[in-house]
Design an enzyme around this catalytic site. Structure first.
Site, PDB file in Angstrom:
ATOM      1  N   CYS A  54       3.290  -0.995 -13.350  1.00 10.08           N
ATOM      2  CA  CYS A  54       4.387  -0.459 -12.538  1.00 10.08           C
ATOM      3  C   CYS A  54       3.907   0.794 -11.814  1.00 10.08           C
ATOM      4  O   CYS A  54       2.856   1.358 -12.141  1.00 10.08           O
ATOM      5  CB  CYS A  54       5.608  -0.135 -13.397  1.00 10.08           C
ATOM      6  SG  CYS A  54       5.351   1.231 -14.548  1.00 10.08           S
TER       7      CYS A  54
ATOM      8  N   CYS B 286       3.327   3.814 -14.035  1.00 13.41           N
ATOM      9  CA  CYS B 286       2.046   3.763 -14.754  1.00 13.41           C
ATOM     10  C   CYS B 286       0.922   4.296 -13.869  1.00 13.41           C
ATOM     11  O   CYS B 286       0.088   5.092 -14.305  1.00 13.41           O
ATOM     12  CB  CYS B 286       1.738   2.334 -15.174  1.00 13.41           C
ATOM     13  SG  CYS B 286       2.958   1.562 -16.250  1.00 13.41           S
TER      14      CYS B 286
ATOM     15  N   ASP C 110     -11.833  -5.894  25.968  1.00 13.06           N
ATOM     16  CA  ASP C 110     -13.107  -5.694  26.650  1.00 13.06           C
ATOM     17  C   ASP C 110     -13.446  -7.024  27.332  1.00 13.06           C
ATOM     18  O   ASP C 110     -12.995  -8.087  26.906  1.00 13.06           O
ATOM     19  CB  ASP C 110     -14.174  -5.319  25.631  1.00 13.06           C
ATOM     20  CG  ASP C 110     -15.569  -5.357  26.221  1.00 13.06           C
ATOM     21  OD1 ASP C 110     -15.796  -4.689  27.237  1.00 13.06           O
ATOM     22  OD2 ASP C 110     -16.416  -6.097  25.673  1.00 13.06           O
TER      23      ASP C 110
END
Length: 716
Positions: free
Chosen positions: A15, A18, A409
């Site tokens: 989680c 944690c 480009d």
């Protein structure tokens, strides 16, 4: 001594709290300059000074915080989603469910209280089974809840521990058993859902074999890839995966490059051609000279790119983290007031409002909210990787969905990157024809290294001719203009028309060819040319279709930025359907124009080769490098790398990013709305503890995860 990085696998890091706890503690240790955890990969990366702190001490510190850490295997270190249902936590869940189910008929039959009394009530026979269900199922998260209490951290494990203890204390043991069983099941389902997303990353490891057949001392020996070094000669038979990056030393075959570049058709490979680890040899046997170690191959860079993308937070994730820091404490305070306020000030039943306070606490934990964005990012990034598009982080996935302008480009991106002879025009009355004009030009140009000279020689050879071995003397290159020499005793020139003495009556023809976007080369005696060659860099195959696909996908404006001259650029743009052309640009001019486009239109994506266009790629909202499979520079400079030269992947990237942005917003909004609705229903008595777990936690998590996994179904 230079800093090093160590990566731990922390399976209990499940989680956001944690992650924050580990990062905060380890990041402040002496000798540690940074720590970064990731819920999705369960990996904790730590930058440390080996002269000041030992890796064993780092692992011990993770253990003191209550997590089991092991050094992550750089190759494969997952048990897979199928292991979710066979572990210890799964078995506890099954036992908890069985005890709970067994208690229901006892509850329906009734019965006298047993000789066991809790502080506020007596236990019935069914209650013993519900209590056992709560203890067995709760053991999956009680230790984590205790660790959270010691660290003064409010997370879901702590909230569920409090909820079960509170429910037992006031006699709601059926609710306690149901919460323990349902929350344990919810955790298993969440692990299974997250593992499904994680497996999409780990499956990339399976693209390359662990071993290779190596030619040594005239015989073939099987070796582990980690043992091989550049220069090894690897044998790959038909149907086998190519294990290394290198060049074909011997043999010819068609190679399926789709795992790396996303190309749909096999590519013919022969001596000297480049091949990539993870691709499949379809037909003939190949001998490949290894050029990179296994951990430096294109495939290894791909995997590293995807793993790093997990740790780069989107704007939505940063918003959720800031929001959760205020949201969770705020709802917790509201839960305390709800549990204590009515009984203290209104004389309401304590047990009723205590349960409602616990219910609000359960709803408070933003697990589904926190996981909603990372799962979407992993799903989107890995889906793109499987199609040869590598996105360096969730922030770029999200930003690409907001792009309104795509700037290209020209040379090597929209065009093939090398000039070709597109027309041979003899001068009327010169007695020269197309073949003689081209043959004379090639005879002189074979001595030049200029790209236009090579194009002229190539045009003759592609047409079935061969360069004349004419006697050439006094060869002279005129820089930027052409070449001159004495051919079989006669002076001849190939170069710009202005080099020739007499162009009377030919000016209109020269201008007509130049107006078509070509470079015009005159051929003949210095006095007057006998013919003209028109050369041009042709559009890449599929470029026009790719531009149109981007427009259909929703891009508002498509622009070409090039250092080439305006006439050539406008001719290419007209053929491809490009909206705007900016020509004669230096690299710094491209950067300025990208900034100008962003100010006027919004988000801009720049597509280039990743080398010459580096500054413009960096300046754009999203920089996209073409043909990055063989280019380290392209991967380093761009936010997104197209591993092949397939321009059609741009529209796919845009659609995927747009869908990903939508999914992230859907997940965040649905999580907030669901939790808000449940929170409103709690004081009205409409939401029980069981509903809070079943809908607010398990239901919300499965909903956002399932929605995120839909990104894997977006196809090129």
């Amino acid at each position: 001594m230079a800093e090093r990085e160590i990566v731990f696998r922390v399976d209990d890091m499940d989680c956001a709290d944690c992650v924050r706890r580990l990062q905060d503690r380890l990041g402040t240790m002496e000798g540690v300059s940074g720590a970064q955890g990731n819920v999705m990969s369960r990996r904790l990366r730590i930058l440390y000074d080996p002269a000041r702190v030992d890796p064993a001490r780092l692992r011990d510190e993770v253990g003191r915080l209550g997590y089991a850490a092991r050094e992550a295997d750089a190759e494969k270190d997952s048990t897979g989603s199928s292991g979710t249902w066979r572990g210890v936590e799964a078995r506890r869940t099954y036992v908890s469910a069985a005890l709970f189910a067994l208690g229901i008929p006892f509850r329906l039959m009734g019965g006298e209280p047993v000789l066991l009394h809790l502080p506020l009530h007596a236990l019935h026979p069914a209650d013993l089974l519900f209590l056992a269900s709560a203890l067995v199922g709760g053991w999956n998260f009680f230790p984590k809840g205790i660790r959270s209490a010691r660290a003064l951290t409010l997370d879901m494990n702590f909230l569920m521990t409090v909820a079960i203890l509170g429910a037992v204390t006031i006699g709601e043991v059926l609710e306690a058993g149901a919460i323990a069983f349902l929350f344990s099941l919810a955790e298993l389902l969440e692990d299974f859902s997250v593992d499904r997303a994680r497996r999409s990353i780990e499956s990339l490891f399976e693209l390359a074999p662990d071993t290779a057949m190596v030619l040594e001392d005239g015989g073939e020996v099987r070796r582990y890839l980690q043992e091989l070094r550049p220069g090894a000669l690897v044998v790959v038979r038909p149907g086998e995966r190519i294990p290394v990056d290198g060049h074909v030393e011997d043999g010819a075959s068609a190679v399926d490059q789709s795992p790396v570049t996303g190309e749909s058709m096999p590519v013919e490979k022969t001596v000297g051609d480049e091949v990539f680890a993870g691709t499949v040899n379809a037909e003939g046997s190949l001998r490949i000279r290894m050029e990179k170690c296994s951990d430096e191959s294109t495939l290894a860079r791909m995997i590293q790119l995807v793993e790093e993308a997990e740790g780069r937070k989107t704007r939505s994730e940063r918003f959720i983290e800031r929001f959760a820091r205020w949201y969770t404490p705020g709802v917790t305070l509201a839960a305390i007031l709800m549990a204590a306020g009515p009984p203290l000030f209104l004389g309401a039943p304590f047990a009723v409002w205590f349960v409602r306070g616990l219910t609000l606490l359960v709803i408070a934990c933003p697990c589904a909210l926190v996981i909603s964005t990372p799962v979407a990012v992993v799903s989107g990034v890995t889906a793109a990787a499987r199609n040869g598009v590598f996105i360096k982080g969730g922030i770029h996935l999200e930003t690409m969905g907001e792009v309104r302008v795509v700037a290209f480009d020209k040379t090597g991106t929209l065009t093939r990157g090398h000039p070709e002879v597109v027309a041979v025009v003899p001068v009327p009355g010169s007695e020269a024809d197309r073949s003689s004009v081209l043959a004379l030009a090639a005879a002189l140009e074979r001595l030049s290294e200029h790209p236009l000279a090579r194009a002229v020689v190539r045009a003759l050879e592609d047409g079935g001719g061969s360069v004349d071995e004419r006697r050439i003397e006094d060869f002279q290159a005129i820089p930027g203009k052409g070449v001159r020499a004495v051919v079989d005793g006669e002076p001849r020139m190939v170069g710009r028309p202005e080099l020739f003495e007499d162009l009377s009556g030919l000016e209109a023809q020269v201008e007509r060819l130049r107006g078509q976007g070509t470079t015009v080369v005159a051929v003949g005696p210095p006095a007057r040319p006998v013919g003209f060659l028109a050369l041009a860099d042709r559009p890449r195959e599929g470029a026009a279709e790719a531009v149109e696909a981007l427009r259909r996908a929703g891009v508002k404006r498509i622009v070409m930025l090039t250092g080439d001259n305006a006439q050539t650029a406008e001719a290419i743009a007209a053929a491809l359907g490009i909206d705007d052309v900016r020509a004669d640009l230096l690299p710094e001019d491209k950067v300025a124009l990208v900034t100008e486009l962003e100010a006027r239109w919004g988000r801009v994506a720049m597509v280039g080769d990743g080398v010459n266009d580096g500054p413009a790629l960096a300046a754009a909202s999203v920089g996209i490098a073409m043909g990055a499979a063989g280019s380290d520079v392209a991967i380093e400079t761009a936010d997104v790398a197209l591993m092949g030269d397939d321009l059609s992947k741009l529209a796919y990237l845009y659609r995927l990013s747009h869908r990903g942005r939508t999914v992230i917003r859907q997940n965040v909004a649905s999580s907030l709305v669901l939790k808000g609705a449940l929170a409103v229903g709690v004081p009205l008595g409409l939401v029980s503890l069981i509903v809070a777990v079943l809908v607010g936690d398990m239901g919300a998590t499965l909903t956002v995860t399932g929605n995120a996994l839909r990104l894997g179904r977006v196809r090129p």
